[in-house]
Write a protein that holds these residues in place. Structure first.
Motif, PDB file in Angstrom:
ATOM      1  N   ASN A   5      43.136 -96.505 -22.874  1.00  0.00           N
ATOM      2  CA  ASN A   5      41.901 -96.925 -23.532  1.00  0.00           C
ATOM      3  C   ASN A   5      40.711 -96.568 -22.653  1.00  0.00           C
ATOM      4  N   LEU A   6      40.364 -95.287 -22.644  1.00  0.00           N
ATOM      5  CA  LEU A   6      39.232 -94.837 -21.847  1.00  0.00           C
ATOM      6  C   LEU A   6      37.905 -95.069 -22.568  1.00  0.00           C
ATOM      7  N   TRP A   7      37.952 -95.301 -23.857  1.00  0.00           N
ATOM      8  CA  TRP A   7      36.731 -95.459 -24.631  1.00  0.00           C
ATOM      9  C   TRP A   7      35.962 -96.711 -24.247  1.00  0.00           C
ATOM     10  N   ILE A   8      36.637 -97.740 -23.754  1.00  0.00           N
ATOM     11  CA  ILE A   8      35.949 -98.995 -23.433  1.00  0.00           C
ATOM     12  C   ILE A   8      34.983 -98.800 -22.266  1.00  0.00           C
ATOM     13  N   ASP A   9      35.347 -97.945 -21.308  1.00  0.00           N
ATOM     14  CA  ASP A   9      34.431 -97.669 -20.207  1.00  0.00           C
ATOM     15  C   ASP A   9      33.248 -96.825 -20.677  1.00  0.00           C
ATOM     16  N   LYS A  10      33.499 -95.909 -21.600  1.00  0.00           N
ATOM     17  CA  LYS A  10      32.391 -95.128 -22.166  1.00  0.00           C
ATOM     18  C   LYS A  10      31.437 -96.044 -22.917  1.00  0.00           C
ATOM     19  N   LEU A  11      31.987 -97.001 -23.656  1.00  0.00           N
ATOM     20  CA  LEU A  11      31.161 -97.973 -24.357  1.00  0.00           C
ATOM     21  C   LEU A  11      30.378 -98.831 -23.369  1.00  0.00           C
ATOM     22  N   GLY A  12      31.019 -99.218 -22.270  1.00  0.00           N
ATOM     23  CA  GLY A  12      30.340 -99.999 -21.236  1.00  0.00           C
ATOM     24  C   GLY A  12      29.195 -99.240 -20.599  1.00  0.00           C
ATOM     25  N   ILE A  13      29.387 -97.947 -20.359  1.00  0.00           N
ATOM     26  CA  ILE A  13      28.318 -97.121 -19.798  1.00  0.00           C
ATOM     27  C   ILE A  13      27.149 -97.053 -20.775  1.00  0.00           C
ATOM     28  N   CYS A  14      27.436 -96.812 -22.038  1.00  0.00           N
ATOM     29  CA  CYS A  14      26.368 -96.719 -23.055  1.00  0.00           C
ATOM     30  C   CYS A  14      25.616 -98.038 -23.210  1.00  0.00           C
ATOM     31  N   LEU A  15      26.353 -99.142 -23.271  1.00  0.00           N
ATOM     32  CA  LEU A  15      25.711-100.441 -23.441  1.00  0.00           C
ATOM     33  C   LEU A  15      24.886-100.812 -22.215  1.00  0.00           C
ATOM     34  N   SER A  16      25.388-100.519 -21.033  1.00  0.00           N
ATOM     35  CA  SER A  16      24.639-100.818 -19.808  1.00  0.00           C
ATOM     36  C   SER A  16      23.363 -99.986 -19.740  1.00  0.00           C
ATOM     37  N   PHE A  17      23.457 -98.732 -20.153  1.00  0.00           N
ATOM     38  CA  PHE A  17      22.280 -97.873 -20.173  1.00  0.00           C
ATOM     39  C   PHE A  17      21.246 -98.411 -21.169  1.00  0.00           C
ATOM     40  N   CYS A  18      21.711 -98.820 -22.346  1.00  0.00           N
ATOM     41  CA  CYS A  18      20.797 -99.389 -23.348  1.00  0.00           C
ATOM     42  C   CYS A  18      20.175-100.688 -22.848  1.00  0.00           C
ATOM     43  N   CYS A  19      20.929-101.487 -22.134  1.00  0.00           N
ATOM     44  CA  CYS A  19      20.409-102.735 -21.568  1.00  0.00           C
ATOM     45  C   CYS A  19      19.317-102.430 -20.553  1.00  0.00           C
ATOM     46  N   THR A 105      21.457-101.972 -13.210  1.00  0.00           N
ATOM     47  CA  THR A 105      22.009-101.113 -14.261  1.00  0.00           C
ATOM     48  C   THR A 105      22.855-100.002 -13.676  1.00  0.00           C
ATOM     49  N   VAL A 106      22.370 -99.376 -12.614  1.00  0.00           N
ATOM     50  CA  VAL A 106      23.141 -98.298 -11.977  1.00  0.00           C
ATOM     51  C   VAL A 106      24.450 -98.838 -11.397  1.00  0.00           C
ATOM     52  N   MET A 107      24.432-100.048 -10.868  1.00  0.00           N
ATOM     53  CA  MET A 107      25.667-100.639 -10.333  1.00  0.00           C
ATOM     54  C   MET A 107      26.688-100.870 -11.445  1.00  0.00           C
ATOM     55  N   ILE A 108      26.244-101.373 -12.585  1.00  0.00           N
ATOM     56  CA  ILE A 108      27.166-101.627 -13.697  1.00  0.00           C
ATOM     57  C   ILE A 108      27.683-100.316 -14.278  1.00  0.00           C
TER      58      ILE A 108
END
Length: 129
Positions: A5-19, A105-108
Motif C-alpha cells: 500500500n504505497l498510495w497512503i504515503d503519496k496521499l500523506g504527501i499531498c495532504l501535508s502539502f495542501c495543509c 510541513t517539510v518534516m511531515i
C-alpha cells in the motif's frame, strides 16, 4: 506491479502539502488585512479536519513500518513535524509563523517520503497473469 500500500504515503504527501499551503495562505491573507477572505480559511473546523486527516493518514502509513522494521525515527519525525506545525499557531510574527509552518510541513512530507522509499525497497513484485 507492487504488492504494497504505497498510495497512503503519496496521499500523506499531498495532504501535508495542501495543509502547508492552506496555513501559509492564511498567514499571508491576515498579513494583508483581508479578513473577509481569511475567515473561510481560518475556520477552526477546517483546521481540525485537516489535522485529524494528517494524523490518521500518518498512523495508517507509519504503524506497519514501525511494527515490521522497529524504526522509531520516522514516527518521531512525523510527531515532531506535527508539533512544530501546531505550535506555529502561537506565533504572532508572520515571518516566524511562516518559517515554522514550512519546517513542520517539510518534516511531515519528508516522513512520508522516507516511509514510501522504505516500503518500495522492501516490496515484493507480483507476477502478472
Amino acid at each position: 506491479m507492487i504488492n504494497k500500500n504505497l498510495w497512503i504515503d503519496k496521499l500523506g504527501i499531498c495532504l501535508s502539502f495542501c495543509c502547508g499551503i492552506h496555513c501559509l495562505v492564511t498567514v499571508f491573507l491576515i498579513t494583508l488585512g483581508t479578513s473577509e477572505l481569511s475567515y473561510l480559511l481560518l475556520h477552526h473546523k477546517i483546521d481540525n479536519l485537516i489535522s485529524i486527516a494528517i494524523i490518521l493518514i500518518g498512523v495508517i502509513a507509519l504503524i506497519p513500518t514501525l511494527l515490521i522494521h522497529k524504526n522509531y525515527g520516522l514516527i518521531g519525525l512525523f510527531l515532531l513535524g506535527f508539533i512544530v506545525l501546531k505550535v506555529s499557531d502561537a506565533f504572532t510574527n508572520s515571518w516566524l509563523k511562516s518559517l515554522a509552518i514550512i519546517i513542520g510541513t517539510v518534516m511531515i512530507i519528508g516522513t512520508h517520503y522516507f516511509n514510501f522509499r522504505k516500503k518500495a525497497k522492501h516490496a515484493k513484485p507480483v507476477k502478472s497473469v
